[in-house]
Design a protein around this motif. Structure first.
Motif, short mmCIF file in Angstrom:
data_model
loop_
_atom_site.label_atom_id
_atom_site.label_comp_id
_atom_site.label_asym_id
_atom_site.label_seq_id
_atom_site.Cartn_x
_atom_site.Cartn_y
_atom_site.Cartn_z
N VAL A 17 -2.01 -4.24 0.30
CA VAL A 17 -3.20 -3.53 0.99
C VAL A 17 -4.01 -3.83 -0.36
N VAL A 18 -3.50 -3.52 -1.77
CA VAL A 18 -4.12 -3.57 -3.00
C VAL A 18 -4.56 -5.00 -3.94
N ARG A 19 -5.37 -4.52 -4.86
CA ARG A 19 -6.56 -5.84 -4.96
C ARG A 19 -5.52 -5.68 -6.10
N GLY A 20 -5.39 -4.59 -7.32
CA GLY A 20 -4.90 -4.68 -7.96
C GLY A 20 -3.55 -4.91 -8.74
N PRO A 21 -3.16 -5.08 -9.83
CA PRO A 21 -1.35 -5.63 -9.40
C PRO A 21 -0.46 -4.35 -9.51
N VAL A 22 0.47 -5.08 -8.52
CA VAL A 22 1.72 -4.41 -8.22
C VAL A 22 2.86 -5.06 -8.73
N ALA A 52 -8.25 1.71 -5.03
CA ALA A 52 -7.41 3.20 -4.67
C ALA A 52 -7.42 4.06 -3.67
N GLY A 53 -8.95 4.28 -3.06
CA GLY A 53 -8.66 5.14 -1.95
C GLY A 53 -8.17 4.45 -0.45
N ARG A 54 -7.92 2.78 -0.70
CA ARG A 54 -7.07 2.33 0.06
C ARG A 54 -5.03 2.92 0.10
N LEU A 55 -5.25 2.91 -1.33
CA LEU A 55 -3.93 2.96 -1.55
C LEU A 55 -3.36 4.01 -0.96
N PHE A 56 -3.83 5.20 -1.68
CA PHE A 56 -3.95 6.59 -1.28
C PHE A 56 -3.37 6.62 -0.08
N SER A 57 -4.86 6.28 0.92
CA SER A 57 -4.85 6.11 2.27
C SER A 57 -3.25 5.66 3.08
#
Ligand SMILES: Cc1cc2nc3c(=O)[nH]c(=O)nc-3n(C[C@H](O)[C@H](O)[C@H](O)COP(=O)(O)OP(=O)(O)OC[C@H]3O[C@@H](n4cnc5c(N)ncnc54)[C@H](O)[C@@H]3O)c2cc1C
Length: 311
Positions: A17-22, A52-57
């Motif tokens: 889901v997230v583009r940034g590092p996980v 960030a919006g996607r992450l929190f949803s």
């Protein structure tokens, strides 16, 4: 609390889901100014506000608990680490002009960089706060301040995640008070709109320089620390009470009440989070026993401190 398989599936989904590092098992000591604390089981760093919006949803949809990490300058992370997903907004760094003396700022920008921009532009409002470490998101959440200036005093509005959705908060929603805002651990500040006052640039620069010099003198402590540990009570100052109880310089493991500043606790190099929390409790108990005043910590706890404290 989910087991290992639960963490595996979270990790995989977040990576999709997230583009940034996980990342997994990320030691957090180097992410905090106290330089203590165990690992985040999962650390996520969204790339921008949409990410960030996607992450929190996703968190909201799955009911996954999470915690927000700013620059970690007001944070004690447990030795056992943090089981909730830890989110860093350090990639949200933008400063966007909105109008005369008004800017929209990403929560991950360092406060000192915003102050620098204000000083260069001749805007007054937070020029004496240049030496406060930490991010804009952390500063708004804590309503960081010094002397007669606070960050909250210049906030116009903000974009805040609550219940998995991004909402616009007017300044009044924050209910700013002394080192207090209405932001809860279940909410995340993504961006903040500030309004400053136009002023004589030389005067703003002068106040900035004086405040920095004063801070260098007043806070010249040796050892990693998180600034003031306790809020000042309604009357008097925390450091005077701690000093009057003879606690200046007291040690617990590798933690010590700073000899130079009684409201600071320093890590002398080998402190654990348990040492620091133990010393916080010891100071609270002794000041209460002798003065009848219960000092309230300004620093926040994050992670699994066992039975002594919930995160
Ligand atoms: C040497 C030193 C001097 C200091 N001097 C001062 C001072 O003069 N005045 C003062 O007020 N403070 C001072 N501090 C404390 C600290 O710098 C401030 O509280 C700062 O604003 C914390 O920002 P941070 O990004 O490091 O937040 P963190 O320490 O990472 O987090 C603090 C809290 O805010 C939450 N949080 C962080 N970012 C967000 C976000 N985007 N959305 C929602 N919640 C968030 C965290 O979950 C946590 O609960 C000092 C600290 C040090 C080390």
């Amino acid at each position: 609390m989910p087991g290992c398989r639960g963490q595996d599936s979270r990790f995989e989904l977040l990576r999709e889901v997230v583009r940034g590092p996980v990342r997994r098992q990320v030691p957090l000591a180097s992410y905090t100014s106290w330089r203590v604390g165990g690992p985040a089981e999962i650390l996520v760093e969204p790339q921008d506000e949409d990410d960030a919006g996607r992450l929190f949803s996703v968190f909201h949809e799955h009911g996954w608990p999470w915690r927000l990490l700013g620059a970690g300058t007001n944070l004690l992370v447990a030795d056992r680490g943090v089981r909730e997903v830890v989110v860093s907004l350090s990639a949200l760094q933008g400063i966007e002009p909105l109008g005369p003396q008004q800017v929209r700022v990403g929560a991950g920008l360092l406060l000192s960089k915003l102050v620098k921009r204000c000083v260069e532009s001749g805007w007054q409002g937070i020029e004496t706060l240049g030496g406060i470490p930490g991010t804009v998101g952390g500063a708004v959440t804590m309503n960081a301040g010094a002397g007669d200036q606070t960050v909250g005093g210049c906030v116009l509005a903000a974009r805040v995640v609550e219940q998995g959705a991004v909402r616009d908060w007017p300044a009044q929603r924050f209910d700013f008070d002394y080192r207090h805002s209405a932001v809860t651990p279940e909410q995340a500040v993504l961006a903040v709109d500030f309004a400053f006052d136009a002023a004589e640039p030389a005067a703003v620069a002068q106040r900035h320089a004086v405040a920095l010099a004063h801070r260098r003198r007043a806070q010249a402590v040796h050892g990693a620390n998180a600034g003031s540990v306790f809020k000042n009570p309604s009357r008097g100052s925390a450091w005077k009470l701690i000093d009057a109880c003879g606690l200046r310089g007291v040690r617990r493991g590798g933690a010590q009440v700073a000899p130079e500043h009684a409201n600071f606790i320093v890590n002398n190099g080998d402190a654990s989070a348990a040492d620091i929390l133990g010393l916080i409790r010891q100071v609270q108990a002794e000041v209460y026993r002798r003065m009848g005043i219960l000092l309230e910590p300004e620093v926040r706890l994050m992670g699994d401190f066992g039975e002594d404290h919930e995160s």
